[in-house]
Design a protein around this motif. Structure first.
Motif, short mmCIF file in Angstrom:
data_model
loop_
_atom_site.label_atom_id
_atom_site.label_comp_id
_atom_site.label_asym_id
_atom_site.label_seq_id
_atom_site.Cartn_x
_atom_site.Cartn_y
_atom_site.Cartn_z
N GLY A 100 0.84 -1.19 0.00
CA GLY A 100 0.00 0.00 0.00
C GLY A 100 0.88 1.24 0.00
N LEU A 101 0.37 2.33 -0.53
CA LEU A 101 1.17 3.54 -0.66
C LEU A 101 0.70 4.58 0.35
CD1 LEU A 101 1.44 2.05 -3.53
CD2 LEU A 101 2.44 4.21 -4.22
N ARG A 102 1.03 4.33 1.59
CA ARG A 102 0.66 5.25 2.67
C ARG A 102 1.34 6.60 2.46
NH1 ARG A 102 2.76 4.50 8.89
NH2 ARG A 102 2.31 6.62 9.59
N ARG A 103 0.62 7.67 2.72
CA ARG A 103 1.19 9.01 2.60
C ARG A 103 1.81 9.41 3.94
NH1 ARG A 103 -0.71 12.02 -1.65
NH2 ARG A 103 1.16 13.27 -1.25
N PHE A 104 3.13 9.61 3.94
CA PHE A 104 3.85 10.04 5.14
C PHE A 104 4.00 11.56 5.18
CE2 PHE A 104 5.15 5.66 4.47
CZ PHE A 104 5.08 5.13 5.74
N THR A 105 4.18 12.15 4.02
CA THR A 105 4.32 13.60 3.89
C THR A 105 3.63 14.00 2.59
OG1 THR A 105 6.33 13.75 2.53
CG2 THR A 105 6.64 13.36 4.90
N PRO A 106 3.45 15.30 2.34
CA PRO A 106 2.88 15.71 1.05
C PRO A 106 3.72 15.28 -0.15
CG PRO A 106 2.72 17.51 2.63
CD PRO A 106 3.56 16.44 3.28
N ALA A 107 5.00 14.99 0.06
CA ALA A 107 5.88 14.59 -1.04
C ALA A 107 5.87 13.09 -1.31
CB ALA A 107 7.32 15.04 -0.74
N GLU B 50 18.04 8.46 -4.13
CA GLU B 50 17.76 9.40 -3.04
C GLU B 50 16.26 9.69 -2.95
OE1 GLU B 50 20.07 12.97 -2.99
OE2 GLU B 50 21.99 11.91 -3.24
N GLU B 51 15.82 10.03 -1.77
CA GLU B 51 14.47 10.59 -1.58
C GLU B 51 14.60 11.81 -0.69
OE1 GLU B 51 12.44 10.87 1.16
OE2 GLU B 51 13.57 9.74 2.64
N HIS B 52 13.75 12.80 -0.94
CA HIS B 52 13.85 14.08 -0.26
C HIS B 52 12.50 14.44 0.35
CE1 HIS B 52 16.72 14.02 -3.69
NE2 HIS B 52 17.56 14.31 -2.72
N GLY B 53 12.37 14.21 1.66
CA GLY B 53 11.16 14.58 2.37
C GLY B 53 9.95 13.72 2.09
N GLN B 54 10.15 12.52 1.52
CA GLN B 54 9.01 11.65 1.23
C GLN B 54 8.60 10.78 2.42
OE1 GLN B 54 9.77 9.37 -2.31
NE2 GLN B 54 9.73 11.16 -3.64
N PHE B 55 9.57 10.46 3.26
CA PHE B 55 9.29 9.60 4.41
C PHE B 55 9.07 10.42 5.68
CE2 PHE B 55 10.85 6.57 7.78
CZ PHE B 55 9.78 5.70 7.69
N ARG B 56 9.87 11.44 5.87
CA ARG B 56 9.71 12.36 6.98
C ARG B 56 10.00 13.78 6.48
NH1 ARG B 56 7.52 8.72 8.76
NH2 ARG B 56 7.76 7.64 10.76
N PRO B 57 9.24 14.77 6.96
CA PRO B 57 9.53 16.14 6.53
C PRO B 57 10.94 16.55 6.92
CG PRO B 57 7.43 16.00 7.72
CD PRO B 57 8.12 14.68 7.90
N ASP B 58 11.58 17.27 6.04
CA ASP B 58 12.92 17.82 6.31
C ASP B 58 13.96 16.74 6.59
OD1 ASP B 58 12.04 20.51 6.02
OD2 ASP B 58 11.18 20.40 8.03
N VAL B 59 13.78 15.56 6.00
CA VAL B 59 14.79 14.49 6.08
C VAL B 59 15.01 13.94 4.68
CG1 VAL B 59 15.35 12.21 7.01
CG2 VAL B 59 14.14 13.86 8.43
#
Length: 245
Positions: free
Chosen positions: A166-173, A195-204
């Motif tokens: 499932g594609l749970r939304r963790f952040t708007p990204a 790389e991922e930028h802010g997709q799992f946690r904001p500002d990480v």
């Protein structure tokens, strides 16, 4: 739980596992009445289940009469970790990667379509991420570790993992659909640092890459929305080190 239940489902086993899941996710020990309510079970069934689970060591009854996880859960976890194939010298390589970059380093792998974190070496330049700890399942579509492993899969298998989790939304990204993940991976080649930028946690931000010849990926995390180039370079070197070993 994924897919349709099997025709020979043993409901007592399913109920016992539900009890363990509820106790595990609770932020405090639970009395039987609360376990029964949360699991949708009658009280007498719940008493039978918790007594059996206590006898087997999977639950522990406190003197106050409430319940928490027992020592056998930890034993099963350690057996699971030992059962997974690790690249040689992985603990030393992760420790060195964390030391030279200052960033927390991770090892993860896909197991039955689930992304499981296997090892963590903490670094002071990374935030503490409660969902990226050894033994925990995490998101393949929103983490660099997951994307690196997905990139190594054939398209059909990749889509199966994404749909199963499932594609749970963790952040708007966070990618909203399977096609969004496919579009991200389309311009990359297997084995490349992802790389991922802010997709799992904001500002990480996180980076990850598959270790050739294994079913694992290593990665690191960083505060902010970019991974420092030097850290990404060190990650690629660590991957080559493990592959050669």
């Amino acid at each position: 739980m994924t897919g349709e239940p099997p025709s020979d489902l043993i409901r007592s086993v399913s109920r016992a596992l539900r009890v363990l899941e509820e106790v595990a996710r609770a932020d405090r020990p639970l009395p039987v009445k609360v376990i029964a309510r949360r699991c949708g079970l009658n009280l007498s069934t719940s008493y039978h289940l918790v007594r059996t689970l206590c006898y087997e060591g999977y639950l522990h009854r406190r003197p106050e009469g409430d319940y928490l996880l027992g020592s056998q859960v930890a034993e099963r976890f350690h057996e699971m970790v030992r059962a997974f194939e690790r690249p040689p010298r992985v603990r030393a390589v992760l420790g060195h990667l964390a030391a030279v970059t200052g960033h927390t380093a991770y090892l993860a792998r896909l197991a039955d379509g689930r992304l499981v974190v296997m090892e963590v070496a903490e670094g002071p330049c990374s935030p503490w991420l409660e969902d990226l700890q050894a033994g925990l399942e995490t998101a393949p579509h929103a983490t660099a570790l997951g994307k690196a492993l997905l990139l190594a899969l054939p398209p059909r298998a990749r889509r199966g993992v994404l749909r199963g989790y499932g594609l749970r939304r963790f952040t708007p990204a966070t990618p909203a659909g399977v096609e969004d993940v496919e579009e991200e991976l389309a311009g990359l080649r297997p084995g490349q640092v992802v790389e991922e930028h802010g997709q799992f946690r904001p500002d990480v931000a996180c980076a990850g890459a598959v270790v050739p010849g294994t079913q694992g990926a290593i990665g690191l995390s960083a505060r902010g929305l970019r991974v420092p180039r030097t850290a990404s370079t060190r990650l690629a070197e660590a991957v080559r080190d493990l592959a050669c070993a």
